[in-house]
Design a protein around this motif. Structure first.
Motif, mmCIF file in Angstrom:
data_model
loop_
_atom_site.group_PDB
_atom_site.id
_atom_site.type_symbol
_atom_site.label_atom_id
_atom_site.label_comp_id
_atom_site.label_asym_id
_atom_site.label_seq_id
_atom_site.Cartn_x
_atom_site.Cartn_y
_atom_site.Cartn_z
ATOM 1 N N MET A 119 -6.841 -0.007 -0.682
ATOM 2 C CA MET A 119 -8.293 -0.035 -0.865
ATOM 3 C C MET A 119 -8.676 0.250 -2.316
ATOM 4 O O MET A 119 -9.573 -0.382 -2.873
ATOM 5 N N ARG A 120 -7.981 1.205 -2.923
ATOM 6 C CA ARG A 120 -8.280 1.528 -4.322
ATOM 7 C C ARG A 120 -7.975 0.348 -5.242
ATOM 8 O O ARG A 120 -8.555 0.227 -6.320
ATOM 9 N N ALA A 121 -7.042 -0.493 -4.806
ATOM 10 C CA ALA A 121 -6.707 -1.689 -5.589
ATOM 11 C C ALA A 121 -7.662 -2.841 -5.299
ATOM 12 O O ALA A 121 -7.463 -3.958 -5.791
ATOM 13 N N GLY A 122 -8.688 -2.561 -4.482
ATOM 14 C CA GLY A 122 -9.686 -3.580 -4.185
ATOM 15 C C GLY A 122 -9.253 -4.591 -3.144
ATOM 16 O O GLY A 122 -9.809 -5.692 -3.068
ATOM 17 N N LYS A 123 -8.288 -4.221 -2.319
ATOM 18 C CA LYS A 123 -7.770 -5.145 -1.313
ATOM 19 C C LYS A 123 -8.240 -4.735 0.081
ATOM 20 O O LYS A 123 -8.584 -3.584 0.322
ATOM 21 N N TRP A 124 -8.214 -5.675 0.986
ATOM 22 C CA TRP A 124 -8.516 -5.425 2.398
ATOM 23 C C TRP A 124 -7.377 -6.041 3.208
ATOM 24 O O TRP A 124 -7.358 -7.216 3.505
#
Length: 231
Positions: A119-124
């Motif tokens: 999530m911190r890496a902007g992924k889902w």
């Protein structure tokens, strides 16, 4: 002398009781060896090691107190051979460690470290990180002292089945659990949690042969001492 940080209220209580207290934290072993000579009591936590050279230098020492549970950072036998008493505070951290263990248990089951990083890496990546429930799973406790018992109590409330290995304990103390051999525990457990001191008997208790007995995908939690597992 207090060699590691403790709560200020504890220091104040000792002074109110009429004790002369010096707080000298962060000393290197050679510094502590030069400093300890005139003290009657030394209080430490985990960081400071009280080994034979320090004990030899402490000519007036009567008591070593470990503010915590484990005594593996103290040469206990040598101290007692010199008439120095060694004490710990075994109940001080019981609930804190038990709660931490349950926290790790849930984090492993729900894969929280991996999903948080994602999530911190902007992924889902919901489908990538398939989690599992702990209800109905078997928790194997290696050690069933104060902390092991409390972990069992909390895990039972979450619907887990509890098995434990402890050659020195035979009383479940009111909990619905089962004592088994270490070999059987390793074969049956979905989660294994370590709750035992580091001694000559327990060092590297879990190593290659023991890992071979475990289920694929077993999760291991060690809130005791790292040396109990051959990492």
């Amino acid at each position: 002398i207090i060699g590691d940080p403790i709560a200020g209220i504890g220091v104040e209580m000792m002074r109110q009781a009429g004790l002369e207290v010096d707080v000298k934290t962060g000393l290197a072993p050679d510094e502590l060896e030069r400093t300890v000579g005139g003290y009657d009591v030394i209080i430490i936590r985990s960081a400071t090691k009280v080994r034979e050279p320090i004990i030899k230098a402490a000519k007036n020492l009567k008591l070593i107190v470990r503010a915590g549970v484990g005594l593996d950072n103290i040469d206990v036998e040598y101290a007692r051979s010199k008439g120095i008493e060694v004490m710990n505070t075994p109940a001080a951290s019981t609930n804190a460690v038990a709660e931490l263990t349950v926290g790790y248990l849930l984090a492993l089951a729900r894969r929280l470290p991996q999903t948080t990083a994602s999530m911190r890496a902007g992924k889902w990546e919901k489908k990538k990180f398939r989690a599992s429930e702990i209800a109905g799973k078997t928790l194997g406790l290696v050690g069933y002292g104060r902390i092991g018992w409390l972990v069992a109590k909390k895990a039972l409330a979450l619907g887990m089945e509890i098995i434990a290995y402890d050659p020195y304990v035979a009383d479940p103390r009111g909990l619905e659990m089962e004592f088994v051999s270490l070999e059987e525990l390793l074969k049956r457990a979905d989660y294994i949690s370590m709750h035992l001191p580091l001694t000559n008997e327990t060092r590297d208790l879990i190593g290659g042969p023991q890992f071979e007995l475990m289920k694929d995908g077993v999760r291991i939690i060690n809130c005791a001492r790292g040396g109990t597992i051959d990492e």
